[in-house]
Design an enzyme around this catalytic site. Structure first.
Site, mmCIF file in Angstrom:
data_model
loop_
_atom_site.group_PDB
_atom_site.id
_atom_site.type_symbol
_atom_site.label_atom_id
_atom_site.label_comp_id
_atom_site.label_asym_id
_atom_site.label_seq_id
_atom_site.Cartn_x
_atom_site.Cartn_y
_atom_site.Cartn_z
ATOM 1 N N HIS A 1 0.858 -1.182 0.000
ATOM 2 C CA HIS A 1 0.000 0.000 0.000
ATOM 3 C C HIS A 1 0.896 1.234 0.000
ATOM 4 O O HIS A 1 1.277 1.753 1.047
ATOM 5 C CB HIS A 1 -0.903 -0.037 1.245
ATOM 6 C CG HIS A 1 -1.953 1.037 1.240
ATOM 7 N ND1 HIS A 1 -3.004 1.033 0.345
ATOM 8 C CD2 HIS A 1 -2.102 2.134 2.009
ATOM 9 C CE1 HIS A 1 -3.766 2.096 0.580
ATOM 10 N NE2 HIS A 1 -3.228 2.778 1.577
ATOM 11 N N ASP B 1 5.240 11.777 -13.959
ATOM 12 C CA ASP B 1 3.906 11.764 -14.575
ATOM 13 C C ASP B 1 2.835 12.136 -13.561
ATOM 14 O O ASP B 1 2.185 11.277 -13.018
ATOM 15 C CB ASP B 1 3.635 10.372 -15.168
ATOM 16 C CG ASP B 1 2.334 10.332 -15.962
ATOM 17 O OD1 ASP B 1 1.800 11.397 -16.272
ATOM 18 O OD2 ASP B 1 1.872 9.219 -16.260
ATOM 19 N N GLU C 1 -6.872 12.845 -15.241
ATOM 20 C CA GLU C 1 -6.313 12.408 -16.531
ATOM 21 C C GLU C 1 -6.135 10.907 -16.587
ATOM 22 O O GLU C 1 -6.509 10.249 -17.555
ATOM 23 C CB GLU C 1 -4.970 13.119 -16.784
ATOM 24 C CG GLU C 1 -4.437 12.963 -18.191
ATOM 25 C CD GLU C 1 -3.495 11.777 -18.391
ATOM 26 O OE1 GLU C 1 -3.057 11.556 -19.514
ATOM 27 O OE2 GLU C 1 -3.191 11.048 -17.416
ATOM 28 N N GLU C 2 -5.556 10.366 -15.516
ATOM 29 C CA GLU C 2 -5.208 8.937 -15.528
ATOM 30 C C GLU C 2 -6.437 8.034 -15.632
ATOM 31 O O GLU C 2 -6.351 6.920 -16.116
ATOM 32 C CB GLU C 2 -4.397 8.572 -14.276
ATOM 33 C CG GLU C 2 -3.095 9.353 -14.108
ATOM 34 C CD GLU C 2 -2.006 8.918 -15.077
ATOM 35 O OE1 GLU C 2 -2.235 7.992 -15.863
ATOM 36 O OE2 GLU C 2 -0.924 9.544 -15.050
ATOM 37 N N ASP D 1 3.520 16.776 -20.545
ATOM 38 C CA ASP D 1 3.342 15.499 -19.857
ATOM 39 C C ASP D 1 4.678 14.772 -19.757
ATOM 40 O O ASP D 1 5.336 14.538 -20.776
ATOM 41 C CB ASP D 1 2.331 14.634 -20.623
ATOM 42 C CG ASP D 1 1.791 13.518 -19.755
ATOM 43 O OD1 ASP D 1 1.015 13.817 -18.838
ATOM 44 O OD2 ASP D 1 2.158 12.357 -19.979
#
Ligand SMILES: [Zn+2]
Length: 210
Positions: free
Chosen positions: A99, A107, A140-141, A168
């Site tokens: 985790h 990015d 975005e992801e 990016d």
């Protein structure tokens, strides 16, 4: 649905499937359940199913800055600032199951930092032939949600936009190859006259990917 073939079709429910939903619940009966409950193929059964489908909503925020130069046209500079969180959407490349927070230094903290610096430089500069709109996009992801929202709900008249540059992953220039990849080169014939792919003077080796 029930597959009568002896071949296992490996169907699995995928909560992260991004395909369009069909609006009706589809129930797929696996072999062990079919054997247990539907062993008599000639039987007529009255089946009650409880299906619970819910949408999960999350909120993201785009952050926008604007330099008003009183110009007729506006240049948009953007970068997404979201990354993968703890990888809870299954898009992490970490395979150990730990985790861990994914900070996204390249990015896209790199693009976000470049955007903030560009805003500072343009504010201090005397460049005033365009207005400048800076957008840090969210979501975005997960599927370009932030930029899509802006395109659908623009804060300026989009017909006044001169061009847009998106930054990016600009934080990992290879010291020896110095490759700079430019996407969207083909989106306007103007780029070909501005980006000289063969220039010896350029500090970068420019590669275009679209
Ligand atoms: Zn990115």
């Amino acid at each position: 649905m029930y597959n009568t073939s002896s071949k296992d079709d490996q169907l699995k429910f995928d909560a992260k499937d991004k395909n369009e939903t069909i609006g009706i619940p589809v129930v797929y009966v696996l072999k062990p359940a079919a054997q247990k409950y539907f062993s008599d193929a000639s039987a007529s059964l009255d089946i009650k199913l409880k299906v619970d489908i819910g949408e999960k909503k999350r909120t993201g925020h785009n952050v926008i800055g604007y330099i008003e130069n009183g110009a007729a046209t506006t240049v948009i500079l953007g970068a997404h600032f979201d990354h993968l969180g703890y990888g809870e959407d299954g898009n992490s490349m970490l395979r150990t199951g730990e985790h861990l927070i994914h900070n996204g230094a390249d990015d896209n903290a790199s693009g976000t930092a470049a955007l903030i610096e560009l805003a500072r430089l343009l504010k201090e500069s005397k460049l005033n032939k365009n207005n400048y709109l800076f957008i840090a996009f969210s979501g975005e992801e997960l599927g370009l949600f932030g930029s899509k929202y802006f395109a659908d709900n623009p804060t300026i008249n989009l017909s006044s936009v001169n061009y847009m540059i998106n930054l990016d992953m600009v934080g990992r220039l290879n010291d020896s190859t110095k490759v700079l990849t430019i996407g969207g080169y083909g989106t306007s014939p103007e780029w070909a006259s501005l980006i000289n792919l063969k220039s010896k003077k350029s500090p970068f080796v420019i590669k275009i990917d679209s």
